[in-house]
Design an enzyme around this catalytic site. Structure first.
Site, PDB file in Angstrom:
ATOM      1  N   ARG A   1     -11.638  37.626  55.055  1.00 51.09           N
ATOM      2  CA  ARG A   1     -10.987  37.584  56.363  1.00 51.09           C
ATOM      3  C   ARG A   1      -9.527  38.012  56.252  1.00 51.09           C
ATOM      4  O   ARG A   1      -8.864  37.717  55.260  1.00 51.09           O
ATOM      5  CB  ARG A   1     -11.031  36.160  56.927  1.00 51.09           C
ATOM      6  CG  ARG A   1     -12.412  35.567  57.106  1.00 51.09           C
ATOM      7  CD  ARG A   1     -13.206  36.141  58.213  1.00 51.09           C
ATOM      8  NE  ARG A   1     -12.541  36.135  59.492  1.00 51.09           N
ATOM      9  CZ  ARG A   1     -13.150  36.407  60.655  1.00 51.09           C
ATOM     10  NH1 ARG A   1     -14.456  36.676  60.681  1.00 51.09           N
ATOM     11  NH2 ARG A   1     -12.482  36.404  61.773  1.00 51.09           N
ATOM     12  N   VAL A   2      -9.061  38.673  57.292  1.00 52.11           N
ATOM     13  CA  VAL A   2      -7.649  39.052  57.314  1.00 52.11           C
ATOM     14  C   VAL A   2      -6.892  38.226  58.355  1.00 52.11           C
ATOM     15  O   VAL A   2      -5.721  38.440  58.593  1.00 52.11           O
ATOM     16  CB  VAL A   2      -7.467  40.557  57.602  1.00 52.11           C
ATOM     17  CG1 VAL A   2      -7.998  41.386  56.443  1.00 52.11           C
ATOM     18  CG2 VAL A   2      -8.159  40.953  58.906  1.00 52.11           C
ATOM     19  N   ASP A   3      -7.594  37.285  58.999  1.00 49.58           N
ATOM     20  CA  ASP A   3      -6.928  36.439  59.994  1.00 49.58           C
ATOM     21  C   ASP A   3      -6.830  35.013  59.442  1.00 49.58           C
ATOM     22  O   ASP A   3      -7.085  34.787  58.266  1.00 49.58           O
ATOM     23  CB  ASP A   3      -7.694  36.475  61.330  1.00 49.58           C
ATOM     24  CG  ASP A   3      -9.179  36.146  61.131  1.00 49.58           C
ATOM     25  OD1 ASP A   3      -9.567  35.747  60.011  1.00 49.58           O
ATOM     26  OD2 ASP A   3      -9.939  36.279  62.102  1.00 49.58           O
ATOM     27  N   ASP A   4      -6.485  34.063  60.286  1.00 49.15           N
ATOM     28  CA  ASP A   4      -6.312  32.696  59.799  1.00 49.15           C
ATOM     29  C   ASP A   4      -7.622  31.918  59.834  1.00 49.15           C
ATOM     30  O   ASP A   4      -7.689  30.803  60.338  1.00 49.15           O
ATOM     31  CB  ASP A   4      -5.224  31.984  60.622  1.00 49.15           C
ATOM     32  CG  ASP A   4      -3.879  32.590  60.320  1.00 49.15           C
ATOM     33  OD1 ASP A   4      -3.663  32.974  59.155  1.00 49.15           O
ATOM     34  OD2 ASP A   4      -3.056  32.702  61.244  1.00 49.15           O
ATOM     35  N   VAL A   5      -8.647  32.558  59.339  1.00 53.51           N
ATOM     36  CA  VAL A   5      -9.955  31.904  59.251  1.00 53.51           C
ATOM     37  C   VAL A   5     -10.303  31.865  57.777  1.00 53.51           C
ATOM     38  O   VAL A   5     -10.065  32.831  57.060  1.00 53.51           O
ATOM     39  CB  VAL A   5     -11.013  32.724  60.029  1.00 53.51           C
ATOM     40  CG1 VAL A   5     -12.410  32.229  59.732  1.00 53.51           C
ATOM     41  CG2 VAL A   5     -10.740  32.659  61.526  1.00 53.51           C
TER      42      VAL A   5
END
Ligand code: PRX
Length: 667
Positions: free
Chosen positions: A535-539
């Site tokens: 993941r590249v997001d805050d997940v």
């Protein structure tokens, strides 16, 4: 059974000719020709496939168009439709269609209980009857097309029965994984407002007993305090875990499943649904605190899950298929329930956990049912790998033909162990990349089609057009790395987020204009193979479970002694990623082990045990920019112990905080 289906070629593994001789897709050229048609003429391609299903009324298409889509936020509202105007029913296609074709006596579900020796099975005819009885009960309770039904159940056959019964009458099922806490369940109930909740007295998982009905009671109390009352709580008595007499009961609201459902007729009319009518909601985590209710519709999802299942597992009619996923997640929806049932498959459902009573349980089950397709998550593979080869080798596993992996990137060493030890170096591995939002597989090997590379999900499925995009939103070609997007609609994609179309657009379509953005990073190699990099997001992805860091943070700050929290992921040998929480306490509160435990407990209560942080790192303060933004990049490096890679810290409001945090790392 021929040996050596696959031979090894340095870093890639070529599928052996004997496997290919019966494979649905047996060469990259064959795939390429079908793929080309699927992207050049998606309407014709999917219409041909869809015509193999039963449609009460065929979709309307004067000009041959069967889909309409706008994925570009610059052109107005994002809207996706497939087979609009077509009337069908996914339960009918999953069950009645096979019974009518003479497959009524074929086993639909082999159920394997938590304890060895406890099992059951249901034929397609029996399954249909059970589904009809429950659907009649639900109708009798006033549940009608479009109404939500919440389901909080363990892996008993009653769980897919509940989903199918809803689908039969057009009710929208919202399954909540039975590992979520009462609070998390109540949030989801409040979001979709069902009048009925289906649950179970309890379940045994491994050596633990979990009192599910108690969790539901707390959740219903919680929703009541928010002014919403659920009318009925239909409870399946699972006496082997929690007996009726040990279950708290609210007269009028609570009903024992076994007291009412078997009294209903075994036939029930089908509600014909528009292809674009809602089939289900499934909540998933995003980068903000509130879970997202991913909404899937009927026709496209049906056609897509069935087709992906068939090709990615090279499904043949005599296969026995086992997927270890729980129906509380999308894998349990698409590839334990709908995809395989739509293909008339015999499916193993397992109530327990892979290492109970010992690490040989999975292979014992494989031999018991002669499983030929086995689908699991890398976290299970890594954990079984730790127990060595003996528990595997003790069982024959000769029925295995295809192996599958899902949920997170599979590291090459786990891949090789899965391939060499579990599959005896003869079973291709389908490493399937997809998401709750995509409904079905997006990038996956088609076993028999092309050589495999450990750790790569290989090539896009028919109709799927991946694009690797750079920071400026431009698609890049050839060998490259970037953000993984999809540039054309596919039938199984979600249509909206429950009650929040704006969030649907902002999350998935606004970041890169004209594309669906997956949230994953990706690399493409010289052979055109895709390698998912996380993941590249805050997940974060913990044991294949998607967890939003913001959700964990909000659970931590709800603790009365916590002032602030920041959560990041870190590499974890078994879980893939673990949860690492930096916690700042209120002025004057002392750090203690007890406080640590009570903070972890806060997360268990707000979300569920599977989201419990692996590490609490005391933080006198958090590294913030002058505008107050937490620099997670630095926290990730501290969590990973990559202290020489902290990068520029001069833009921090207080750079000295970094040394203080490093000093407290092992405290
Ligand atoms: O990061 C990717 C990872 O799991 C995410 C989707 O999670 P969820 O919606 O819970 O669905 C899980 C089951 C499909 C993706 O964004 N992921 C899933 N499968 C893979 C994967 N990462 C790498 N390789 C995979 N095969």
């Amino acid at each position: 059974m021929p040996q050596n289906f696959v031979t090894k070629h340095s870093t890639s593994y070529k599928v052996h000719d004997e496997f290919r001789s019966t494979a649905l897709i047996s060469s990259r050229e064959q795939y390429a020709a079908i793929y080309r048609r699927s992207v050049e003429d998606p309407d014709g391609f999917w219409a041909d496939i869809a015509s193999h299903f039963y449609w009460k009324t065929k979709w309307q298409s004067e000009d041959g168009k069967i889909h309409s889509a706008n994925m570009d936020v610059r052109n107005g509202q994002v809207a996706i439709e497939w087979f609009k105007g077509g009337k069908t029913n996914i339960c009918y296609n999953s069950l009645d269609r096979h019974v009518e074709a003479g497959l009524g006596d074929k086993i639909a579900f082999f159920w394997e209980g938590n304890d060895p020796g406890v099992d059951d099975k249901l034929t397609y005819k029996e399954l249909l009857e059970r589904v009809c009885q429950l659907s009649n009960y639900l109708r009798d309770q006033g549940v009608k097309k479009g109404d939500a039904v919440a389901i909080y159940m363990p892996m008993l056959v009653e769980l897919p029965i509940a989903m199918l019964a809803c689908a039969r009458i057009g009710a929208v099922h919202s399954v909540v994984f039975a590992g979520f806490s009462a609070e998390a369940l109540s949030q989801r109930i409040l979001d979709c407002r069902p009048n009925i909740v289906l649950t179970t007295s309890g379940v045994r998982r491994g050596s633990k007993v979990i009192k599910l009905k108690e969790i539901v009671d707390d959740a219903l109390q919680c929703v009541l305090s928010e002014g919403f009352a659920v009318g009925t709580c239909l409870t399946y008595a699972n006496d082997s875990a929690v007996k009726r007499e040990d279950t708290a009961w609210q007269k009028g609201r609570d009903i024992w499943w076994q007291d009412v459902v078997p009294n209903y007729p075994k036939e029930s009319a089908v509600e014909w649904m528009d292809a674009e009518d809602t089939l289900f909601l499934l909540y998933t985590s995003g980068s903000t605190g509130k879970p997202k209710g991913v909404l899937h519709t009927t026709g496209g999802y049906m056609v897509y899950t069935a087709t992906t299942f068939k090709y990615a597992f090279d499904y043949h009619d005599d296969d026995i298929y086992w997927c270890t996923a729980d129906c509380g997640w999308i894998t349990g929806h698409s590839y334990l329930t709908y995809g395989p049932l739509l293909n008339g498959a015999s499916i193993v459902i397992f109530e327990g956990v892979p290492n109970y009573p010992d690490a040989g349980r999975c292979w014992e089950i494989v031999d018991k049912y002669k499983v030929s397709i086995f689908y699991t998550a890398p976290t299970a593979i890594r954990s079984l790998m730790q127990s060595g080869n003996e528990p595997v080798k003790r069982h024959s596993r000769k029925s295995l033909r295809v192996l599958g992996s899902v949920g997170e990137p599979i590291n090459p060493s786990a891949w090789r162990w899965y391939y060499d030890v579990v599959g005896d170096a003869r079973c291709p591995i389908s490493d399937t990349w997809w998401q709750t939002e995509t409904g079905g597989f997006m990038i996956t090997p088609l076993p028999g089609g092309w050589p495999l590379k450990p750790g790569s999900a290989t090539l896009p499925f028919f109709g799927v057009q991946p694009a690797i995009v750079n920071e400026n939103g431009l698609e890049i070609s050839g060998e490259c790395s970037g953000y993984l997007c999809i540039k054309a609609p596919w039938p199984g994609m979600m249509r909206t987020l429950q009650g929040d179309h704006a969030r649907y657009e902002t999350t998935y379509f606004a970041p890169f204009k004209g594309f669906y953005f997956s949230g994953d990073g990706c690399r493409r190699d010289k052979d055109g193979y895709y390698w998912l990099t996380g993941r590249v997001d805050d997940v974060i992805n913990v044991s294949g479970h998607r967890i939003g860091t913001a959700e964990v943070e909000s659970a931590l700050v709800s603790h009365p002694q916590c002032a602030e929290a920041a959560v990041v992921g870190f590499d974890h040998e078994i879980k893939g990623q673990g949860i690492y929480a930096f916690v700042t306490l209120l002025e004057g509160v002392e750090y203690s082990q007890q406080l640590r435990a009570s903070l972890v407990n806060a997360v268990r209560t707000h979300i569920g045990p599977f989201a419990a942080p692996d590490k609490i790192h005391w933080a006198p303060g958090l590294p913030k920019t002058r505008s107050g933004k937490i620099m997670r990049r630095i926290l990730r490096k501290i969590a990973a112990k990559q202290l020489d890679e902290l990068g520029d810290i001069s833009t921090l409001a207080d750079p000295s905080i970094v040394d203080q945090l490093i000093g407290l790392r092992d405290k």
